[in-house]
Write a protein that holds these residues in place. Structure first.
Motif, PDB file in Angstrom:
ATOM      1  N   ALA A 110       0.089  11.903  65.495  1.00 22.99           N
ATOM      2  CA  ALA A 110      -0.325  12.614  66.702  1.00 22.99           C
ATOM      3  C   ALA A 110      -1.617  13.379  66.453  1.00 22.99           C
ATOM      4  N   LEU A 111      -1.760  13.944  65.259  1.00 30.31           N
ATOM      5  CA  LEU A 111      -2.953  14.715  64.927  1.00 30.31           C
ATOM      6  C   LEU A 111      -4.203  13.846  64.968  1.00 30.31           C
ATOM      7  N   ARG A 112      -4.132  12.654  64.386  1.00 35.06           N
ATOM      8  CA  ARG A 112      -5.278  11.747  64.420  1.00 35.06           C
ATOM      9  C   ARG A 112      -5.623  11.356  65.852  1.00 35.06           C
ATOM     10  N   ARG A 113      -4.605  11.075  66.645  1.00 35.42           N
ATOM     11  CA  ARG A 113      -4.846  10.663  68.032  1.00 35.42           C
ATOM     12  C   ARG A 113      -5.476  11.784  68.849  1.00 35.42           C
ATOM     13  N   LEU A 114      -4.973  12.994  68.653  1.00 35.51           N
ATOM     14  CA  LEU A 114      -5.515  14.122  69.403  1.00 35.51           C
ATOM     15  C   LEU A 114      -6.960  14.411  69.021  1.00 35.51           C
ATOM     16  N   ARG A 115      -7.259  14.350  67.725  1.00 38.22           N
ATOM     17  CA  ARG A 115      -8.633  14.618  67.313  1.00 38.22           C
ATOM     18  C   ARG A 115      -9.580  13.544  67.856  1.00 38.22           C
ATOM     19  N   ALA A 116      -9.148  12.286  67.840  1.00 39.40           N
ATOM     20  CA  ALA A 116      -9.978  11.206  68.389  1.00 39.40           C
ATOM     21  C   ALA A 116     -10.233  11.423  69.872  1.00 39.40           C
ATOM     22  N   ALA A 128       7.372  17.876  67.678  1.00 42.04           N
ATOM     23  CA  ALA A 128       8.746  17.431  67.415  1.00 42.04           C
ATOM     24  C   ALA A 128       8.858  16.732  66.066  1.00 42.04           C
ATOM     25  N   ALA A 129       7.769  16.067  65.641  1.00 41.46           N
ATOM     26  CA  ALA A 129       7.769  15.365  64.361  1.00 41.46           C
ATOM     27  C   ALA A 129       7.451  16.287  63.190  1.00 41.46           C
ATOM     28  N   GLY A 130       7.140  17.556  63.490  1.00 44.63           N
ATOM     29  CA  GLY A 130       6.846  18.507  62.437  1.00 44.63           C
ATOM     30  C   GLY A 130       5.416  18.445  61.910  1.00 44.63           C
ATOM     31  N   GLU A 131       4.522  17.797  62.648  1.00 47.88           N
ATOM     32  CA  GLU A 131       3.129  17.708  62.204  1.00 47.88           C
ATOM     33  C   GLU A 131       2.399  19.046  62.354  1.00 47.88           C
ATOM     34  N   PHE A 132       2.771  19.794  63.380  1.00 46.79           N
ATOM     35  CA  PHE A 132       2.152  21.091  63.667  1.00 46.79           C
ATOM     36  C   PHE A 132       3.115  21.875  64.550  1.00 46.79           C
ATOM     37  N   PRO A 133       2.985  23.216  64.603  1.00 51.07           N
ATOM     38  CA  PRO A 133       3.952  24.014  65.372  1.00 51.07           C
ATOM     39  C   PRO A 133       3.792  23.904  66.895  1.00 51.07           C
ATOM     40  N   CYS A 134       2.642  24.157  67.450  1.00 54.02           N
ATOM     41  CA  CYS A 134       2.329  24.062  68.886  1.00 54.02           C
ATOM     42  C   CYS A 134       3.545  24.369  69.774  1.00 54.02           C
ATOM     43  N   GLU A 170     -12.275  23.340  65.974  1.00 53.32           N
ATOM     44  CA  GLU A 170     -11.675  24.673  65.843  1.00 53.32           C
ATOM     45  C   GLU A 170     -10.716  24.946  66.997  1.00 53.32           C
ATOM     46  N   ALA A 171     -11.121  24.562  68.197  1.00 54.78           N
ATOM     47  CA  ALA A 171     -10.273  24.790  69.371  1.00 54.78           C
ATOM     48  C   ALA A 171      -8.981  23.981  69.274  1.00 54.78           C
ATOM     49  N   LEU A 172      -9.092  22.720  68.843  1.00 55.98           N
ATOM     50  CA  LEU A 172      -7.904  21.884  68.709  1.00 55.98           C
ATOM     51  C   LEU A 172      -6.966  22.459  67.650  1.00 55.98           C
ATOM     52  N   ALA A 173      -7.499  22.830  66.491  1.00 58.80           N
ATOM     53  CA  ALA A 173      -6.660  23.393  65.422  1.00 58.80           C
ATOM     54  C   ALA A 173      -5.962  24.665  65.896  1.00 58.80           C
ATOM     55  N   ARG A 174      -6.700  25.506  66.610  1.00 64.86           N
ATOM     56  CA  ARG A 174      -6.128  26.765  67.105  1.00 64.86           C
ATOM     57  C   ARG A 174      -4.969  26.493  68.054  1.00 64.86           C
ATOM     58  N   GLU A 208      -8.078  24.797  60.418  1.00 67.18           N
ATOM     59  CA  GLU A 208      -9.004  23.694  60.647  1.00 67.18           C
ATOM     60  C   GLU A 208      -9.044  22.758  59.437  1.00 67.18           C
ATOM     61  N   GLY A 209      -8.876  23.313  58.245  1.00 67.90           N
ATOM     62  CA  GLY A 209      -8.869  22.482  57.052  1.00 67.90           C
ATOM     63  C   GLY A 209      -7.752  21.452  57.080  1.00 67.90           C
ATOM     64  N   GLU A 210      -6.591  21.827  57.628  1.00 70.34           N
ATOM     65  CA  GLU A 210      -5.480  20.879  57.752  1.00 70.34           C
ATOM     66  C   GLU A 210      -5.844  19.746  58.699  1.00 70.34           C
ATOM     67  N   LEU A 211      -6.579  20.085  59.730  1.00 73.61           N
ATOM     68  CA  LEU A 211      -7.014  19.066  60.696  1.00 73.61           C
ATOM     69  C   LEU A 211      -7.896  18.032  60.010  1.00 73.61           C
TER      70      LEU A 211
END
Length: 206
Positions: free
Chosen positions: A83-89, A143-149, A188-192, A198-201
């Motif tokens: 999900a993280l890769r898809r969102l950043r793209a 839900a997959a535990g990739e990030f809290p959100c 930065e906005a996406l990571a926040r 941001e480093g995790e992103l």
């Protein structure tokens, strides 16, 4: 050479593509039925046969452009990856890059929508679909535990609002912000919004 006879669906598609191009070049307020007809070498009567008024043509043209953008967004968000890769793209595709042609189209349309109920309806639906698509993938990643959100719907709303505002600034004041800085702010906005550093992103999307 005689023009190829098109089906009704093909003709409408051709007219909508031409209308989008003319709106990009002239703006919503200035574009005329005659401009769209001239671009294709057809009569204004033919355009009016398919779209009885300029207002209906413009609304249909923006729906056409919006559907294309939404299809691309869904393609990015539907990839078989995290999900993280898809969102950043998706964010990097949506964010303004300094090539403002597409954003000029949408900013001009937002202004026109303040006075045109048909356009306002088009953009309200587009906006809701964008936010829903982003929120769905944010919820999936959480839900997959990739990030809290904790609140994907609110996160998608805030992120979209930030990117839209950035686009207005980048388009209205060309050169005021470098492309590298704009992309860094978008990251930065996406990571926040996802609740990560941001480093995790960056490390998760290499």
């Amino acid at each position: 050479m005689a023009r190829v006879r098109l089906s009704v669906a093909e003709r409408r598609e051709e007219l909508l593509r031409a209308a989008v191009q003319q709106i990009e070049e002239r703006g919503v307020a200035a574009v005329r039925i005659a401009d769209v007809a001239a671009a294709l070498g057809v009569s204004s009567a033919l355009v009016l046969y398919h779209f009885s008024t300029k207002e209906k043509l413009v609304a249909a043209a923006f729906t056409h452009a919006a559907d294309a953008d939404l299809a691309h967004l869904r393609k990015l968000l539907g990839r078989r990856t995290s999900a993280l890769r898809r969102l950043r793209a998706a964010v990097r595709w949506y964010a303004p890059t300094g090539q403002a042609k597409g954003w000029r189209l949408w900013i001009d349309a937002w202004a026109a929508a303040l006075r045109e109920p048909a356009l306002r309806s088009v953009f309200r639906d587009l906006d809701q679909q964008w936010k829903s698509a982003l929120a769905e993938v944010m919820a999936e990643g959480a839900a997959a535990g990739e990030f809290p959100c904790e609140d994907p719907a609110a996160a998608a709303w805030r992120l979209t609002a930030f990117l839209d505002g950035l686009a207005v600034q980048m388009t209205s004041y060309a050169g005021s912000l470098s492309r590298a800085a704009m992309l860094r702010w978008a990251d930065e906005a996406l990571a926040r919004e996802l609740g990560i550093d941001e480093g995790e992103l960056h490390s998760s999307t290499r």
